[in-house]
Design a protein around this motif. Structure first.
Motif, PDB file in Angstrom:
ATOM      1  N   UNK A   1      23.210   3.081   5.794  1.00  0.00           N
ATOM      2  CA  UNK A   1      22.791   2.537   4.488  1.00  0.00           C
ATOM      3  C   UNK A   1      21.273   2.547   4.361  1.00  0.00           C
ATOM      4  N   UNK A   2      20.571   2.411   5.493  1.00  0.00           N
ATOM      5  CA  UNK A   2      19.110   2.481   5.461  1.00  0.00           C
ATOM      6  C   UNK A   2      18.638   3.869   5.040  1.00  0.00           C
ATOM      7  N   UNK A   3      19.241   4.900   5.613  1.00  0.00           N
ATOM      8  CA  UNK A   3      18.881   6.279   5.261  1.00  0.00           C
ATOM      9  C   UNK A   3      19.290   6.605   3.824  1.00  0.00           C
ATOM     10  N   UNK A   4      20.463   6.130   3.416  1.00  0.00           N
ATOM     11  CA  UNK A   4      20.919   6.378   2.046  1.00  0.00           C
ATOM     12  C   UNK A   4      20.003   5.701   1.023  1.00  0.00           C
ATOM     13  N   UNK A   5      19.484   4.531   1.374  1.00  0.00           N
ATOM     14  CA  UNK A   5      18.607   3.829   0.440  1.00  0.00           C
ATOM     15  C   UNK A   5      17.359   4.658   0.116  1.00  0.00           C
TER      16      UNK A   5
ATOM     17  N   UNK B   1       0.817  -1.210   0.000  1.00  0.00           N
ATOM     18  CA  UNK B   1       0.000   0.000   0.000  1.00  0.00           C
ATOM     19  C   UNK B   1       0.853   1.263   0.000  1.00  0.00           C
ATOM     20  N   UNK B   2       1.933   1.260   0.775  1.00  0.00           N
ATOM     21  CA  UNK B   2       2.719   2.483   0.958  1.00  0.00           C
ATOM     22  C   UNK B   2       4.047   2.489   0.206  1.00  0.00           C
ATOM     23  N   UNK B   3       4.419   1.372  -0.397  1.00  0.00           N
ATOM     24  CA  UNK B   3       5.614   1.364  -1.227  1.00  0.00           C
ATOM     25  C   UNK B   3       6.763   0.589  -0.645  1.00  0.00           C
ATOM     26  N   UNK B   4       7.610   0.063  -1.549  1.00  0.00           N
ATOM     27  CA  UNK B   4       8.759  -0.739  -1.124  1.00  0.00           C
ATOM     28  C   UNK B   4       9.863   0.133  -0.529  1.00  0.00           C
ATOM     29  N   UNK B   5      10.068   1.320  -1.106  1.00  0.00           N
ATOM     30  CA  UNK B   5      11.190   2.163  -0.696  1.00  0.00           C
ATOM     31  C   UNK B   5      11.125   2.539   0.777  1.00  0.00           C
ATOM     32  N   UNK B   6       9.953   2.936   1.231  1.00  0.00           N
ATOM     33  CA  UNK B   6       9.778   3.330   2.624  1.00  0.00           C
ATOM     34  C   UNK B   6      10.114   2.177   3.559  1.00  0.00           C
ATOM     35  N   UNK B   7       9.621   0.974   3.235  1.00  0.00           N
ATOM     36  CA  UNK B   7       9.820  -0.156   4.137  1.00  0.00           C
ATOM     37  C   UNK B   7      11.211  -0.765   4.002  1.00  0.00           C
TER      38      UNK B   7
ATOM     39  N   UNK C   1      17.490   5.279  -3.752  1.00  0.00           N
ATOM     40  CA  UNK C   1      16.712   4.250  -4.443  1.00  0.00           C
ATOM     41  C   UNK C   1      15.432   4.845  -5.027  1.00  0.00           C
ATOM     42  N   UNK C   2      15.046   4.364  -6.198  1.00  0.00           N
ATOM     43  CA  UNK C   2      13.753   4.705  -6.782  1.00  0.00           C
ATOM     44  C   UNK C   2      12.749   3.636  -6.377  1.00  0.00           C
ATOM     45  N   UNK C   3      11.477   4.018  -6.373  1.00  0.00           N
ATOM     46  CA  UNK C   3      10.429   3.032  -6.096  1.00  0.00           C
ATOM     47  C   UNK C   3      10.464   1.971  -7.188  1.00  0.00           C
ATOM     48  N   UNK C   4      10.119   0.718  -6.833  1.00  0.00           N
ATOM     49  CA  UNK C   4      10.207  -0.361  -7.822  1.00  0.00           C
ATOM     50  C   UNK C   4       9.150  -0.185  -8.916  1.00  0.00           C
ATOM     51  N   UNK C   5       9.498  -0.510 -10.164  1.00  0.00           N
ATOM     52  CA  UNK C   5       8.545  -0.372 -11.271  1.00  0.00           C
ATOM     53  C   UNK C   5       7.284  -1.208 -11.063  1.00  0.00           C
ATOM     54  N   UNK C   6       7.449  -2.400 -10.488  1.00  0.00           N
ATOM     55  CA  UNK C   6       6.301  -3.285 -10.264  1.00  0.00           C
ATOM     56  C   UNK C   6       5.298  -2.640  -9.320  1.00  0.00           C
ATOM     57  N   UNK C   7       5.794  -2.063  -8.211  1.00  0.00           N
ATOM     58  CA  UNK C   7       4.880  -1.419  -7.277  1.00  0.00           C
ATOM     59  C   UNK C   7       4.203  -0.208  -7.908  1.00  0.00           C
TER      60      UNK C   7
END
Length: 463
Positions: free
Chosen positions: A209-213, A102-108, A217-223
C-alpha cells in the motif's frame, strides 16, 4: 547542481504535478488508500505490545511459556530499558516531519508506510535480540509521524476535513482487532516461532500500500500552493515575506528554542505541560498489557481480548470528539481521565479475578480510549488553542516532545519495580495516583480553551 538549479527543477516538477488531471472519483480512492494506511499505522503501533510475551518466549528460549517466571523477568529486563531509551527518537521526528514541507507529502507518505512495513519485517525475521530491537526501533520511528493524517487534512474538502479524519481514525482503531484475529489463526502454543506469522499480512500490506500510494496519490493541493508560491519568489521577495510573516498577528516568532522559552514562561502553557507530562507517565501500561493478559489466561483467550478491545477503544475515541466541542476541553478530560482510571482498575480486576477475556478486553479498550483521547487533548488541542499564531506550530511540535518525555518517568519506575512486584499491581500503584494528580492540576490551574479565537490569541490571553 547549485540551490537555484535544484529549486528550478523542483518548481518544474511541481507544476507538472499540479497540471495532472485527477480521476473523477479521486477523493474516494484517496480516502480508501489513506484509511488503509491509517489501519497499517495503528496495527504497527500496537503489534509489538501485543506480541511481546510470545517474542520473548521464542528469542530467549523460555520453554515454560510462563510470564511469571524468573526467566521471563530476566528477558524483560533486557528488552524494556531499550524500549525506554528508544523514545529518544521523538527528538528526531519533528525534523524528519519538517522535510515534507520541502520535498512533498506524497514522498513521505510512501516512505513512512513502507518504513513501518520494513520495521515489522525485521521483527518478524529476527533470530536474535539485536535484530528484534532494530526492527522495533524502525517501527517506533515511523509510527508517530502520522503522515496520513496530514494528507487527509490537506486533501479532503475543507468542510469535510474533520469528518473524514474522524471516520478514518475510527476505522483504523477498530481494525486493530485484526491483531487478535491473526493471533487466533496463527499462534500455536506448541510452535514457539508461530508469532512470526501474525506479522506476515501486515508486513505485505504496509509495503504494497505504501508503494501504491506513490503511484496513485496526487500531491496535496496545500503543499503545491505553498511550495510553488515560495519557489516562484525572488530572493528579495522571500526576505520581504519573512519579515512580514514575523510581524503578523503577534510579536512572537517561531522556532524550537523560542517555543521552549514561551512554554515555560506562559502560565497557561506551563500548566498544560505539567499536567500532560504527569499524565503521559502513565502510558507505559499500554506496552505491557499483553504480558498481564498472558499471565492470567490462555493464549486463545488472550487472542479473544485482542479482538474485543479495539472496538471499545474506537467507541470511546469517537464519543470523545463529539463531547469535546459540546462540554469543553477540561470537562471532557475529566470524563476521559475517569474512564481511563475505572477502565484500568476493571482490567486489572478482570485478570486477577478470572472474569475472562471479554471483560478484560472491554475494560482495557475503554481505558486506552480515554487515555489516548485525553493525551491528544493535552498534547495537540489545548496547546494549539493557547498559542499565538506566530508560535502555534512551533509550540505544538515542541510541547508534544516535552510531554512525551513523561513516558521516561513512568517506564523507568515500572521497569525497576517490576522486579519486585507483579505488573498489574504496578499499573495501579503508579498510574492511578499520576492520573488523579494530572486531572487535579488540569481542573484547578488550566483555563478552558474551547471557544478560543485562534486568529486573536496573544501571549496575554490566558493571564
Amino acid at each position: 547542481m547549485n540551490t537555484e538549479e535544484k529549486e528550478s527543477r523542483q518548481l518544474l516538477r511541481l507544476n507538472k504535478e499540479a497540471s495532472r488531471k485527477k480521476p473523477l472519483h479521486y477523493i474516494g480512492v484517496a480516502m480508501i488508500l489513506l484509511t488503509i494506511i491509517y489501519i497499517v499505522d495503528e496495527i504497527t503501533s500496537n503489534m509489538n505490545a501485543a506480541m511481546q510475551p510470545y517474542v520473548l518466549f521464542d528469542l530467549f528460549n523460555i520453554s515454560s511459556r510462563n510470564v511469571n517466571t524468573p526467566e521471563y523477568t530476566k528477558a524483560f529486563n533486557v528488552v524494556a530499558p531499550i524500549q525506554v531509551f528508544s523514545n529518544l527518537l521523538l527528538i528526531i521526528t519533528p525534523f524528519y516531519k519538517a522535510l515534507s514541507d520541502k520535498y512533498g507529502r506524497k514522498l513521505f507518505l510512501m516512505i513512512n508506510t513502507v518504513g513501518m512495513g520494513i520495521g515489522m519485517c525485521i521483527v518478524m525475521t529476527s533470530q536474535n535480540v539485536a535484530w528484534y530491537i532494530l526492527g522495533m526501533l524502525f517501527m517506533m520511528f515511523f509510527t508517530p509521524n502520522d503522515m496520513q493524517v496530514l494528507y487527509i487534512m490537506e486533501t479532503a474538502p475543507k468542510q469535510k476535513r474533520a469528518t473524514y479524519s474522524f471516520i478514518a481514525k475510527g476505522i483504523a482503531l477498530v481494525s486493530v482487532s485484526l491483531i487478535g484475529v491473526f493471533s487466533r489463526i496463527f499462534l500455536n502454543d506448541n510452535e514457539p516461532s508461530s508469532w512470526r506469522l501474525v506479522y506476515a499480512i501486515p508486513v505485505v500490506s504496509a509495503i504494497v500500500i505504501g508503494l501504491l500510494s506513490y503511484l496513485f496519490m496526487h500531491e496535496t493541493p496545500v503543499f503545491l500552493e505553498q511550495r510553488m508560491g515560495y519557489l516562484s519568489l525572488t530572493k528579495d521577495e522571500r526576505e520581504k515575506k519573512l519579515r512580514e510573516d514575523k510581524e503578523k498577528g503577534t510579536s512572537e516568532e517561531g522556532g524550537v528554542f523560542k517555543a521552549i522559552r514561551f512554554i515555560f514562561t506562559n502560565k497557561q502553557l506551563r500548566w498544560i505541560f505539567i499536567a500532560g507530562f504527569i499524565f503521559f507517565a502513565t502510558t507505559f501500561y499500554t506496552s505491557y498489557y499483553a504480558t498481564v493478559l498472558e499471565g492470567a489466561m490462555s493464549t486463545d483467550m488472550v487472542a479473544t481480548a485482542l479482538v474485543i478491545y479495539p472496538f471499545f477503544n474506537g467507541l470511546v475515541t469517537i464519543l470523545s470528539g463529539f463531547f469535546s466541542d459540546k462540554l469543553g476541553r477540561k470537562k471532557v478530560c475529566l470524563i476521559l481521565g475517569s474512564v481511563t482510571i475505572i477502565g484500568l482498575l476493571m482490567f486489572v480486576l478482570s485478570c486477577r479475578l478470572g472474569l475472562g477475556p471479554i471483560a478484560a478486553g472491554i475494560s482495557y479498550g475503554c481505558s486506552i480510549g480515554g487515555l489516548w483521547s485525553m493525551s491528544d487533548t493535552l498534547i495537540l488541542t489545548m496547546p494549539a488553542e493557547s498559542s499565538p499564531s506566530g508560535m502555534r506550530s512551533s509550540v505544538m511540535g515542541t510541547i508534544s516532545v516535552l510531554i512525551g518525555a513523561g513516558m521516561f518517568l513512568g517506564q523507568t519506575i515500572f521497569i525497576v519495580c517490576q522486579n519486585f512486584l507483579p505488573m498489574d499491581v504496578l499499573f495501579m500503584i503508579i498510574c492511578l495516583p499520576f492520573m488523579a494528580l494530572s486531572l487535579i492540576i488540569l481542573i484547578t490551574k488550566v483555563k478552558e480553551t474551547k471557544d478560543a479565537d485562534l486568529d486573536n490569541i496573544t501571549a496575554d490571553t490566558y493571564k
